[in-house]
Enzyme design. Structure first.
Site, PDB file in Angstrom:
ATOM      1  N   GLU A 150       0.830  -1.205   0.000  1.00 22.75           N
ATOM      2  CA  GLU A 150       0.000   0.000   0.000  1.00 22.75           C
ATOM      3  C   GLU A 150       0.864   1.254   0.000  1.00 22.75           C
ATOM      4  OE1 GLU A 150      -4.071  -1.748   1.971  1.00 22.75           O
ATOM      5  OE2 GLU A 150      -3.033  -0.123   2.990  1.00 22.75           O
ATOM      6  N   CYS A 158       3.344   8.455   1.034  1.00 26.75           N
ATOM      7  CA  CYS A 158       3.893   7.536   2.023  1.00 26.75           C
ATOM      8  C   CYS A 158       4.139   6.223   1.288  1.00 26.75           C
ATOM      9  CB  CYS A 158       2.839   7.411   3.125  1.00 26.75           C
ATOM     10  SG  CYS A 158       3.184   6.161   4.344  1.00 26.75           S
ATOM     11  N   CYS A 189       6.613  -6.979   7.364  1.00 21.04           N
ATOM     12  CA  CYS A 189       7.733  -6.448   8.156  1.00 21.04           C
ATOM     13  C   CYS A 189       8.121  -7.468   9.210  1.00 21.04           C
ATOM     14  CB  CYS A 189       7.316  -5.137   8.830  1.00 21.04           C
ATOM     15  SG  CYS A 189       8.662  -4.370   9.764  1.00 21.04           S
ATOM     16  N   CYS A 229      -0.899   5.782   6.922  1.00 25.86           N
ATOM     17  CA  CYS A 229       0.432   5.181   6.930  1.00 25.86           C
ATOM     18  C   CYS A 229       0.607   4.115   7.988  1.00 25.86           C
ATOM     19  CB  CYS A 229       1.469   6.244   7.244  1.00 25.86           C
ATOM     20  SG  CYS A 229       2.087   7.041   5.812  1.00 25.86           S
TER      21      CYS A 229
HETATM   22  N1  SAH Z   1       8.955   0.667  10.060  1.00 30.24           N
HETATM   23  C1  SAH Z   1       9.128   2.062  10.156  1.00 30.24           C
HETATM   24  C2  SAH Z   1       8.269   2.851   9.161  1.00 30.24           C
HETATM   25  C3  SAH Z   1       6.889   2.334   8.932  1.00 30.24           C
HETATM   26  S1  SAH Z   1       5.759   2.481  10.282  1.00 30.24           S
HETATM   27  C4  SAH Z   1       8.884   2.542  11.583  1.00 30.24           C
HETATM   28  O1  SAH Z   1       8.374   1.762  12.385  1.00 30.24           O
HETATM   29  O2  SAH Z   1       9.238   3.679  11.870  1.00 30.24           O
HETATM   30  C5  SAH Z   1       5.469   4.271  10.261  1.00 30.24           C
HETATM   31  C6  SAH Z   1       4.971   4.833  11.575  1.00 30.24           C
HETATM   32  O3  SAH Z   1       3.627   4.388  11.834  1.00 30.24           O
HETATM   33  C7  SAH Z   1       5.794   4.413  12.791  1.00 30.24           C
HETATM   34  O4  SAH Z   1       6.078   5.557  13.573  1.00 30.24           O
HETATM   35  C8  SAH Z   1       4.868   3.498  13.564  1.00 30.24           C
HETATM   36  O5  SAH Z   1       5.134   3.533  14.952  1.00 30.24           O
HETATM   37  C9  SAH Z   1       3.512   4.090  13.209  1.00 30.24           C
HETATM   38  N2  SAH Z   1       2.369   3.199  13.379  1.00 30.24           N
HETATM   39  C10 SAH Z   1       2.272   1.879  13.106  1.00 30.24           C
HETATM   40  N3  SAH Z   1       1.015   1.438  13.352  1.00 30.24           N
HETATM   41  C11 SAH Z   1       0.304   2.501  13.786  1.00 30.24           C
HETATM   42  C12 SAH Z   1      -1.036   2.705  14.182  1.00 30.24           C
HETATM   43  N4  SAH Z   1      -1.909   1.718  14.165  1.00 30.24           N
HETATM   44  N5  SAH Z   1      -1.418   3.945  14.542  1.00 30.24           N
HETATM   45  C13 SAH Z   1      -0.537   4.977  14.518  1.00 30.24           C
HETATM   46  N6  SAH Z   1       0.722   4.860  14.150  1.00 30.24           N
HETATM   47  C14 SAH Z   1       1.155   3.646  13.792  1.00 30.24           C
HETATM   48 FE1  SF4 Z   2       7.471  -2.775  10.971  1.00 35.78          FE
HETATM   49 FE2  SF4 Z   2       7.297  -0.128  11.471  1.00 35.78          FE
HETATM   50 FE3  SF4 Z   2       5.135  -1.741  11.700  1.00 35.78          FE
HETATM   51 FE4  SF4 Z   2       7.100  -1.949  13.470  1.00 35.78          FE
HETATM   52  S1  SF4 Z   2       5.779  -0.127  13.134  1.00 35.78           S
HETATM   53  S2  SF4 Z   2       6.058  -3.672  12.451  1.00 35.78           S
HETATM   54  S3  SF4 Z   2       8.870  -1.565  12.209  1.00 35.78           S
HETATM   55  S4  SF4 Z   2       6.237  -1.278   9.848  1.00 35.78           S
END
Ligand code: SAH
Ligand code: SF4
Length: 371
Positions: A114, A127, A134, A354
């Site tokens: 996505e 994004c 992951c 995102c």
């Molecule tokens: N793997 C990387 C980038 C992808 S996740 C990382 O973890 O930084 C991008 C952002 O989305 C991260 O800051 C993560 O903590 C946040 N995130 C993941 N799931 C989420 C959710 N359900 N609600 C809000 N933020 C979320």
């Molecule tokens: Fe992967 Fe980022 Fe999701 Fe953690 S928050 S599982 S590092 S995509």
């Protein structure tokens, strides 16, 4: 070693082996030098590589037929061997030009990722995903629940930009690597894609407008710093104590908060760039006023900004705090020695979609964890 991490290591090795044989890399994703070589292999002068670069990354060609600076014969010959299209849209949400639109994209092997288009008044952000699934397996994240499937190559990362820019009436101005996947577990391809986005013969998106977000893969943060990579860096902190952070983000056991803060400080000193900390507010885990006070203390001598993201609820035990608690958290932060922004998830906000990407129909089941 968990099965997922093992799979990821094997994939990384295969990927490294493949990369050595540059000629196996799909054309979209190759850099200027590789495209010049390609053209020479076809008996053309090297400068045709420069033309091809522009056709691919500036004009966003998806078929050799469009590349009119190449002879018809050569176009036919190349299209028999190579395809320029790396992905196609399966579904998209929203249809108005001003809306945040989430795209489900299918890659050539049928895997799905996505990408999100987020237009606001003064910018158009996309994004992008860096992996299918992951391996980091954060307990609160929908992508984490999918497990790890494979890395994306730079061409597949670029293809997301191509598709979203083709759709949007406005020019994309910012790119965040905050879609599916952990960018620093796919370091080389992510850096290669960022360089393509940044190239002035391609989309020419400024280095300050490209942000790579990591859950805290410490050796790669150090590598990124040593290499003085020019793009912006964000670390997803999401908790202020190791016990809680390790529950949410398992790699914290290996690379705890103190080490990340040291690495962040070193990054800002060596690069002179400000670092961003993302902080997802999850009720009962990261949303107390004590957490806010600890953040102020942790960041007092780091050149950083803080992005507070109230949790986007997905299936599972975690909840978004009520608005009054978010407000209390923010007022406790005030005044802070660093800028604070909040990403309310509804509306036109960057992490609206995102942080909750998951294209699998049947996510892995997981048990409720307690703090
Ligand atoms: N793997 C990387 C980038 C992808 S996740 C990382 O973890 O930084 C991008 C952002 O989305 C991260 O800051 C993560 O903590 C946040 N995130 C993941 N799931 C989420 C959710 N359900 N609600 C809000 N933020 C979320
Ligand atoms: Fe992967 Fe980022 Fe999701 Fe953690 S928050 S599982 S590092 S995509």
């Amino acid at each position: 070693m968990s099965k997922i991490i093992w799979k990821q290591q094997v994939c990384s090795l295969l990927f490294l082996a493949m990369r050595k044989l540059d000629k196996n890399r799909p054309i979209k994703g190759r850099n200027l030098e590789e495209l010049r070589e390609l053209m020479q292999d076809y008996g053309e002068p090297a400068f045709r590589g420069e033309q091809l670069f522009r056709w691919l990354y500036e004009k966003r060609a998806t078929a050799f037929d469009e590349i009119t600076t190449l002879s018809k014969g050569l176009r036919e010959k190349m299209s028999k061997k190579h395809s320029l299209e790396r992905g196609k849209v399966i579904t998209q949400t929203g249809d108005k030009q001003d809306d945040t639109v989430k795209f489900l994209i299918e890659l050539k092997d049928g895997k799905r990722i996505e990408s999100v288009l987020i237009p606001t008044k003064d910018r158009v952000t996309i994004c992008v995903s860096s992996q299918v699934g992951c391996a980091v397996d954060c307990d609160f994240c929908a992508t984490g629940k999918m497990g790890f499937h494979r890395h994306l190559d730079a061409g597949e990362i670029f293809e997301q930009y191509r598709i979203l820019q083709d759709y949007s009436d406005r020019t994309i101005t910012n790119i965040v690597f905050m879609g599916m996947g952990e960018p620093f577990n796919n370091y080389d391809e992510v850096i290669r894609a960022a360089a393509l986005f940044n190239d002035d013969m391609g989309p020419n998106i400024g280095r300050q407008r490209i942000t790579i977000s990591t859950s805290g893969i410490l050796p790669r943060i150090q590598q990124y710093t040593n290499e003085k990579q020019p793009y912006q860096l964000a670390i997803s902190l999401n908790a202020t104590r190791d016990k809680i952070r390790s529950e949410l983000i398992p790699i914290n056991e290996r690379w705890p908060i103190g080490d990340l803060l040291k690495a962040a400080k070193r990054y800002t000193k060596l690069t002179k760039d400000r670092i961003t900390f993302e902080y997802v507010l999850i009720e009962g885990y990261s949303d107390s006023t004590e957490d806010a006070r600890r953040l102020k203390n942790m960041f007092k001598d780091i050149n950083c900004k803080l992005n507070v993201i109230p949790f986007n609820e997905i299936d599972g035990p975690y909840q978004r705090p009520p608005d009054w608690k978010v407000e209390a958290f923010l007022s406790e932060l005030h005044p802070a020695s660093f800028p604070v922004t909040v990403r309310w998830s509804e509306g036109h906000d960057i992490n609206a979609a995102c942080g909750q990407l998951n294209t699998e129909k049947e996510p892995k089941k997981r048990s409720k964890k307690t703090s």
